[in-house]
Enzyme design. Structure first.
Site, PDB file in Angstrom:
ATOM      1  CB  THR A  18     -16.161 -22.597  -8.987  1.00  0.00           C
ATOM      2  OG1 THR A  18     -15.676 -23.039 -10.256  1.00  0.00           O
ATOM      3  CG2 THR A  18     -15.555 -23.458  -7.894  1.00  0.00           C
ATOM      4  NE  ARG A  22     -16.659 -15.598  -8.313  1.00  0.00           N
ATOM      5  CZ  ARG A  22     -15.646 -16.057  -7.627  1.00  0.00           C
ATOM      6  NH1 ARG A  22     -14.428 -15.930  -8.093  1.00  0.00           N
ATOM      7  NH2 ARG A  22     -15.835 -16.640  -6.466  1.00  0.00           N
ATOM      8  CB  SER A 113     -14.052 -14.489  -4.573  1.00  0.00           C
ATOM      9  OG  SER A 113     -13.109 -15.106  -3.775  1.00  0.00           O
ATOM     10  CG  HIS A 114      -9.998 -15.438  -6.956  1.00  0.00           C
ATOM     11  ND1 HIS A 114     -11.121 -16.226  -6.810  1.00  0.00           N
ATOM     12  CD2 HIS A 114      -9.514 -15.697  -8.187  1.00  0.00           C
ATOM     13  CE1 HIS A 114     -11.284 -16.946  -7.916  1.00  0.00           C
ATOM     14  NE2 HIS A 114     -10.326 -16.639  -8.765  1.00  0.00           N
ATOM     15  CE  LYS A 126     -19.421 -16.026  -1.863  1.00  0.00           C
ATOM     16  NZ  LYS A 126     -18.355 -16.873  -1.355  1.00  0.00           N
ATOM     17  CG  ASP A 277     -10.112 -14.144  -1.191  1.00  0.00           C
ATOM     18  OD1 ASP A 277     -10.424 -14.039   0.009  1.00  0.00           O
ATOM     19  OD2 ASP A 277     -10.823 -14.735  -2.034  1.00  0.00           O
ATOM     20  CG  ASP A 279     -14.646 -13.748  -0.894  1.00  0.00           C
ATOM     21  OD1 ASP A 279     -13.445 -13.943  -1.142  1.00  0.00           O
ATOM     22  OD2 ASP A 279     -15.518 -14.630  -1.060  1.00  0.00           O
ATOM     23  CG  ASP A 281     -13.368 -16.978   0.488  1.00  0.00           C
ATOM     24  OD1 ASP A 281     -12.495 -16.298  -0.084  1.00  0.00           O
ATOM     25  OD2 ASP A 281     -14.304 -17.536  -0.123  1.00  0.00           O
ATOM     26  NE  ARG A 282      -9.482 -17.965  -3.611  1.00  0.00           N
ATOM     27  CZ  ARG A 282      -9.106 -18.335  -4.811  1.00  0.00           C
ATOM     28  NH1 ARG A 282      -7.850 -18.192  -5.175  1.00  0.00           N
ATOM     29  NH2 ARG A 282      -9.972 -18.832  -5.659  1.00  0.00           N
ATOM     30  CD  GLU A 363     -11.632 -25.428  -2.838  1.00  0.00           C
ATOM     31  OE1 GLU A 363     -11.899 -25.972  -3.916  1.00  0.00           O
ATOM     32  OE2 GLU A 363     -12.048 -24.299  -2.521  1.00  0.00           O
ATOM     33  CD  GLU A 364      -5.725 -25.495  -6.211  1.00  0.00           C
ATOM     34  OE1 GLU A 364      -4.780 -24.718  -6.368  1.00  0.00           O
ATOM     35  OE2 GLU A 364      -6.889 -25.256  -6.600  1.00  0.00           O
ATOM     36  CB  SER A 365      -7.597 -22.303  -4.882  1.00  0.00           C
ATOM     37  OG  SER A 365      -8.714 -22.796  -4.151  1.00  0.00           O
ATOM     38  CE  LYS A 376     -12.042 -19.975  -0.826  1.00  0.00           C
ATOM     39  NZ  LYS A 376     -12.974 -20.486  -1.861  1.00  0.00           N
ATOM     40  NE  ARG A 496      -8.513 -22.426 -11.516  1.00  0.00           N
ATOM     41  CZ  ARG A 496      -8.308 -21.124 -11.630  1.00  0.00           C
ATOM     42  NH1 ARG A 496      -7.115 -20.678 -12.015  1.00  0.00           N
ATOM     43  NH2 ARG A 496      -9.266 -20.250 -11.395  1.00  0.00           N
TER      44      ARG A 496
END
Ligand code: VG1
Ligand code: CO
Length: 543
Positions: A18, A22, A113-114, A126, A277, A279, A281-282, A363-365, A376, A496
């Site tokens: 995604t 990773r 990331s997370h 990435k 998070d 990195d 972005d969240r 996004e929902e995440s 993001k 999920r």
């Protein structure tokens, strides 16, 4: 300083998911593993003469080692210039800002990331392209194909460069600049928000707590909130990037940030809390005794965007990933603008943003962003909320309740089943997909099924088609269940399950979420036999 050509070692499984490649740190530490992927990337990028590359990461374990390796390879590849964040630090949104402001041809973010960090944790890489956004799928697929065929790694035999101080170095014909990783990012935010209004808000005694989870968000948040906007020192907690994120799981949700949630339910709670998070972005937004669902956060921002200087001219359109709740669709309808529905992952927003079709997306995440960059942006969302609170005088909770009053509440939850054996998770999805044609018209959870399909997306700007992006079962009322496998995990598979039900009745807005969604959870079990395939009685995480 000499060029060197080394034999390549082909590795299986270097297909980006995604958001980048990773793997466990130990996988990346295998001799030649990182080099193989980076060489494939450079081969796909092609001629680098005259071009600038940006390089940095979220500070996790192996970040610095990887940066030195990539610097040598970038010099061998012939980049004119490489911009490296001081101490190897560049958050994902800052990477996007730097690429765009400096006219770079791309950038490499070293982050998982997370996902947890440290020597036993995860690492990732990435690539972002010249618009500042994640490389599109056609590009990452080409890199993956190249990892399987290339036979030579090109590098140079130079010593490590010091990353801790600003400065300029030369590696062969490549100029390496160690840059301030915050400056470009901060300049972009200054152009969007009413900093005076936010400063006045803090001066009036408004209290914020931002938990950056010992990850890369800390330096950015401290510079903007504490140094520039006058938030009291200590507003940003867990602020110094650590290689293992202090043992925390840098995924801002109520489960991982339970300390912050408990604090916001206590007598000492501040006016607003947030978390970012690994990195940065969240974002998770929390009010006093009130947790904001990410889908609702996006809808609130869209509904009030014209009150923010950077969006005062209105929104061209909005976009959300398919599993994200339809709250923002309802706001878009009321505003008379289009809402686009894309597959999971930020890379699908890039074309829509570039084409000027959308201004906000999410996004929902726990991801929200806009056309200011092509990623993001966690701190951006926090600044947006602060600006909104400053100009409306409302609280976090009252802004969300206003959304529910106007549009009804999209009651929403995501259930994750982690660490499933990959074959069993794939078998679950196979069986589920096979059952889809028989579902429309039947009754599930007491309602006729309106749509049962496997989401496919056609990009409206370049016509590219992406298939198998998640099974959706949509009932007549619009209630829905979505099931897909995660593309960011590093151990087995994660299922999920996304549940959404629209509740127009204000008297029912405060019913416990899981209770309100129980019939949909039962539906998911009935159609997908989750217990059978996973061997789990309950989800590992519910957010
Ligand atoms: C998850 C989220 C997705 C997000 C992605 C990257 O992907 O669901 O919405 O874009 O992580 O976020 P998946 O495939 O595991 O569901 V980040 O902040 O980890 O780069
Ligand atoms: Co992230």
């Amino acid at each position: 300083m000499n060029r060197m050509t080394l034999p390549a070692t082909p590795f299986d499984g270097q297909r980006p998911g995604t958001s980048g490649l990773r793997k466990k740190v130990q996988v990346f530490q295998q001799p030649g593993y990182l080099e193989q992927f980076v060489q494939a990337l450079f081969d796909v990028v092609g001629d680098a003469r005259g071009k600038t590359l940006v390089l940095g990461g979220d500070g996790r374990y192996y970040n610095r080692v990887a940066i030195q390796t990539i610097l040598r390879m970038a010099a061998a590849h012939g980049y004119a210039r490489v911009l490296v964040g001081q101490d190897g630090i560049v958050s994902t949104p800052a990477m996007s800002a730097i690429i765009r402001r400096r006219g770079a041809s791309g950038g490499i973010v070293l982050s998982a990331s997370h996902n947890p960090g440290g020597a036993q944790g995860d690492f990732g890489i990435k690539y972002n392209v010249a618009n500042g956004g994640p490389a599109p799928e056609a590009f990452t697929e080409a890199v993956y194909a190249r990892t399987r065929e290339l036979r030579q790694i090109h590098t140079i035999d130079s010593a490590d460069l010091p990353l801790h101080a600003l400065g300029t170095y030369r590696l062969l014909d490549t100029t390496v600049d160690i840059i301030d990783p915050v400056a470009d990012y901060a300049a972009v935010q200054r152009g969007l928000f009413d900093f005076d209004a936010i400063r006045a808000l803090f001066a009036r005694g408004f209290r914020l707590r931002l938990d950056t989870m010992w990850a890369v968000g800390g330096p950015y948040a401290k510079a903007l909130l504490e140094d520039e906007l006058g938030a009291p020192p200590g507003t940003v907690v867990h602020a110094e990037p650590r290689e293992d994120f202090g043992g925390l799981h840098p995924d801002p949700n109520p489960v991982n940030a339970s300390e912050l949630i408990a604090f916001m339910q206590s007598a000492d709670a501040v006016d607003m809390a947030a978390a970012t998070d690994g990195d940065a972005d969240r974002n998770m937004i929390v009010g006093r005794n009130f947790v904001v669902s990410p889908s609702d956060s996006l809808a609130v921002l869209a509904a009030h965007a014209t009150r923010i200087p950077g969006y005062a001219r209105g929104l061209a359109g909005v976009a959300r990933s398919m599993p994200t709740s339809t709250a923002v669709d309802r706001v878009a309808r009321a505003l008379g603008i289009t809402c686009f529905e894309t597959p999971t992952g930020w890379k699908f927003f890039g074309n829509l943003l570039d084409a000027g079709k959308v201004t906000l997306c999410g996004e929902e995440s726990y991801g929200t962003g806009s056309d200011h960059i092509r990623e993001k942006d966690g701190l951006w969302a926090v600044l947006f909320w602060l600006n909104l609170i400053a100009v409306t005088g409302e609280s976090v909770e009252s802004l969300v309740r206003g959304l529910w009053r106007a549009h009804g509440r999209c009651v929403y939850s995501r259930h994750d089943y982690e660490g499933i054996a990959t074959e069993r998770a794939e078998a679950l999805m196979r069986e589920l997909r096979a059952a889809l044609p028989g579902l429309p018209g039947t009754h599930l959870a007491g309602e006729p099924v309106a749509i049962a399909d496997d989401f496919a997306y056609t990009d409206p700007t370049d016509g590219s088609v992406t298939q198998h992006q998640g099974v959706r079962i949509i009932l007549q009322s619009g209630s829905r269940v979505v099931l897909r496998l995660s593309g960011t995990g590093t151990e087995g598979a994660t299922l999920r399950v996304y549940l959404e039900r629209h509740e127009p009745d204000p008297a029912r807005h405060d019913l416990p979420v899981q209770q309100a969604l129980a019939p949909l959870a039962a539906l998911a079990e009935q159609v997908a036999r989750i217990r059978h395939w996973t061997g789990m009685e309950a989800p590992s995480v519910m957010t």
